[in-house]
Design a protein around this motif. Structure first.
Motif: not given
Length: 584
Positions: A151, A160, A196, A198, A201, A232, A236
Motif C-alpha cells: 500500500a 494497493l 479496507v 469494499k 473500491i 485507497l 484507511s
C-alpha cells in the motif's frame, strides 16, 4: 479506550452464556432445526450453516465483539469465551466463520483505530455483518516481515497492489483489516494495517481468488484477494503509519488467548459424545463404561479439559489485570492448550474405534469435531511460532522474574472477583522480562501447607516444578545468542516447554487456593487439583502417565454426574440445553 466502570462477576458470567445455550437448543434433538443433523448436512456440502447464522443474528452475537462505548456488550473476555464455547460445542464453523474471525479483525480497530473507524466497524458488527482480517501470505506464512502486499503512497492516499490468500470470510465480509507493506525499506516499521471498506473500491481494481477447500472447518470460506493499482484513501490506515506489526503483536495477545480457549467447547462435546456411545455398548459381556481402561481414558480426558480451562481462565483474566505481562502468557496459553486439546480428542477416537470416522448416525458429530479441532495447533499462529516467540525472552525472565518477584494478585485467580474493562490501550509488545505468575507457584504452595498431604501427586508435581524453575533460572541465564534464534537446538526449545509447565502449575494451584470457598464443592476439593497437575506433560515429548486409581475414580464420577445432570464439564458448571437421554 477504557470505561470507568467494572463488571461484577456475580452478574456477568451466567446470564448471557446461558442465554446463548438455551437459544440454540438441544443439538441432539432431531426436531431442533439448529441441531447436529442439520450442522452435519451443511458440513457435507462444505457450506456455512445458514440457519445457525440466522439464529446468531437473532441473538445479536455481533454485539459480543463490540465494546459498550460503541453499543456492544464486550466487557469481559472470560464471558466472551464462555458464550463462544456454546457455539463451538455445536459447530466450530459457526464459531470461527460467524464470530471469531470478525473478532480477530475488530480487536485491531479497538486497539489502534480512529474514532471513525471504530464506529464504522461497530456499526457493521451490530448490523450482523462481518469483518475479515488478512495478515498472512502463503509464500511467507508466519513471517509477517516478509509481506509483499503493498500500500504505497499515491494520488489522494495509497495504492494497493498484491494478493492475500487463505483469508476467512473474505467474500462474505463488508470490510477487511489488511496487513500491508507501506515502505520498501527493511525493518519492522515498514508495515501498516489498513481498514479496507469494499464499498470504496473502484470497479476493476479488485478480484477474488478461488476458494481454498479444507478437510477441517469445511464450512468456513477461505479465500484470496488480489488488488491491481487500487486507490485507497489515506484515512484507511489503522493507527500510526509503520506501526502495523506492533498493533498486530498487541492484538495477538487477546486473540491467541481467547480463541484457543473457545476451542474447549469442542472437547466438551467430544467427551460427552464418546461417553454417550460407550454407555450403550457391551464389550466382553458387560457395559463398555465398566471396563477400567475405558474409565481411565475418560477420566484422563476430563482432567485434561479441566487443565485447559484452568490455564485459559488465568490467561484470559490476565488480559484485564496484567496486560503488561500478557506478551508471555498469550504465547504460553496457545502453545500448551492447543496440544492438550488435540491429544485428548485423539485419545477419545481410540475409544470410539471405527465409529470415530462415521459420517452418519447418532455420533457422527465426533468426526467433524476431530477434523475441526486441528486448526487449534496452527490457525492464527502455529505452536512452533509461539515457542519461537518465547525462547528469546527466557534469559531476561531468568534475570528479572524467576529469582522471585511479587506473586500475581489474588484477583487473577478468584472467580468471583471483578474485572476492569478490556485494556486495549495498555497492551504492550514485550513484557520486558517481567511476569508474576511463575512466582505464584511457590507462594501458593507455601500458603496452603495442607496441599502437601492432600494427595501425593500435588506434592510430587509441585516439588518438580519448583525445582525445575530454579534449574531454568541457571540454564537460561547463560544461553548463547544462537540458541535464542530460529537456529536453536531442540534442547533450547525444550526450555520453553518446561517454563510453560511452571506457568500452568501455578495457575492450577492458585485457582484452587483462591476458590476454596466457592459454592461448588468440586472447586474446593483438592482432588481436581491433583488430577490436573498429574496431567501436565513434565517431560517434553513424553505423555503424562494415567491418573492414579483414586483420582481416576473421582474424575470419572464427576464426569458421570455432570453428564447425567446436563452441565458443562469445565471448572464452572453451566446448565446445557442438551438433556441426558434418560430425560427424553
Amino acid at each position: 479506550m477504557t470505561s470507568p466502570t467494572t463488571t461484577s462477576a456475580a452478574t456477568a458470567l451466567p446470564h448471557r452464556a446461558d442465554a446463548v445455550e438455551q437459544h440454540l437448543g438441544d443439538p441432539r434433538d432431531p426436531a431442533n432445526p439448529l441441531g447436529f443433523r442439520q450442522i452435519l448436512a451443511a458440513d457435507e456440502r462444505a457450506e456455512m450453516f445458514a440457519d445457525g447464522e440466522r439464529a446468531l443474528d437473532a441473538y445479536g452475537l455481533g454485539a459480543e465483539f463490540v465494546p459498550p462505548e460503541y453499543g456492544g456488550r464486550l466487557t469481559r473476555l472470560d464471558e466472551l469465551v464462555e458464550i463462544m464455547r456454546s457455539v463451538y460445542r455445536r459447530d466450530p464453523c459457526l464459531g470461527l466463520g460467524y464470530g471469531a474471525s470478525s473478532f480477530i479483525a475488530a480487536v485491531n480497530i479497538w486497539t489502534a483505530g480512529s474514532e471513525e473507524q471504530r464506529r464504522h466497524v461497530a456499526g457493521l458488527l451490530l448490523d450482523h455483518r462481518k469483518v475479515s482480517v488478512a495478515y498472512h501470505e502463503l509464500a511467507h506464512g508466519n513471517d509477517m516481515i516478509g509481506t509483499e502486499f503493498e500500500a504505497m503512497p499515491g494520488p489522494g492516499g495509497l495504492v494497493l497492489n498484491g494478493r492475500k490468500e487463505v483469508v476467512t470470510n473474505l467474500q462474505r465480509s463488508d470490510a477487511v483489516v489488511m496487513f500491508a507493506r507501506t515502505d520498501r525499506g527493511p525493518g519492522s516499521r515498514s508495515h501498516s494495517q489498513l481498514l479496507v471498506d469494499k464499498d470504496r473500491i473502484p470497479a476493476g481494481r479488485m478480484r477474488y481468488l478461488p476458494r481454498f477447500a479444507s478437510s477441517g472447518m469445511r464450512g468456513v470460506q477461505l479465500g484470496g484477494i488480489e488488488f491491481h493499482d487500487c486507490p485507497l484513501p489515506a484515512d484507511s490506515v489503522v493507527g500510526r503509519p509503520g506501526h502495523g506489526l506492533e498493533t498486530a503483536l498487541k492484538c495477538f495477545q487477546i486473540t491467541r488467548t481467547t480463541l484457543v480457549a473457545m476451542f474447549q467447547g469442542m472437547l466438551d462435546t467430544g467427551l460427552r459424545t464418546t461417553l454417550r456411545h460407550l454407555s450403550t455398548r457391551t464389550l466382553y459381556g458387560r457395559p463398555a463404561t465398566e471396563l477400567p481402561e475405558v474409565r481411565s481414558v475418560l477420566a484422563g480426558v476430563h482432567a485434561d479439559l479441566l487443565l485447559c480451562d484452568a490455564f485459559a481462565t488465568v490467561g484470559t483474566r490476565a488480559l484485564h489485570l496484567l496486560p503488561a505481562e500478557t506478551p508471555i502468557y498469550a504465547q504460553a496459553v496457545k502453545y500448551f492448550i492447543s496440544r492438550v486439546l488435540m491429544d485428548a480428542m485423539h485419545r477419545l477416537s481410540t475409544l470410539l474405534g471405527a465409529h470415530f470416522y462415521m459420517r452418519e448416525g447418532e455420533h457422527a458429530i465426533f468426526q467433524k469435531l476431530l477434523r475441526d479441532i486441528q486448526p487449534a495447533g496452527f490457525g492464527h499462529a502455529a505452536r512452533a511460532a509461539c515457542q519461537m516467540s518465547l525462547l528469546p525472552q527466557l534469559p531476561l525472565l531468568a534475570r528479572r522474574s524467576w529469582p522471585g518477584v511479587e506473586p500475581a494478585p489474588a484477583d487473577l485467580f478468584r472467580l468471583d472477583a471483578d474485572l476492569p474493562p478490556v485494556p486495549f490501550d495498555r497492551l504492550t509488545v514485550t513484557a520486558g522480562g517481567r511476569e508474576s505468575l511463575s512466582s505464584s507457584l511457590a507462594a501458593g504452595l507455601d500458603a496452603a501447607p495442607e496441599l502437601a498431604t492432600a494427595h501425593p501427586v500435588i506434592a510430587k508435581v509441585g516439588a518438580h516444578l519448583r525445582d525445575d524453575l530454579r534449574r531454568l533460572t541457571a540454564e537460561c541465564a547463560t544461553l548463547p545468542p544462537v540458541e535464542l534464534s530460529v537456529a536453536a537446538g531442540s534442547a533450547s526449545y525444550d526450555l520453553t516447554h518446561r517454563y510453560v509447565n511452571v506457568l500452568v502449575g501455578a495457575a492450577c494451584v492458585e485457582l484452587w487456593r483462591h476458590n476454596r470457598h466457592h459454592p461448588d464443592p468440586f472447586l474446593a476439593d483438592p482432588a481436581w487439583l491433583a488430577a490436573v497437575l498429574a496431567r501436565i506433560p513434565l517431560h517434553p515429548g513424553v505423555q503424562p502417565p494415567r491418573l492414579p486409581h483414586d483420582l481416576d475414580r473421582r474424575l470419572y464420577g464427576e464426569l458421570i454426574e455432570r453428564y447425567e445432570s446436563a452441565t458443562s464439564l469445565g471448572l464452572v458448571r453451566r446448565r446445557l440445553a442438551e438433556p441426558h437421554p434418560k430425560e427424553k
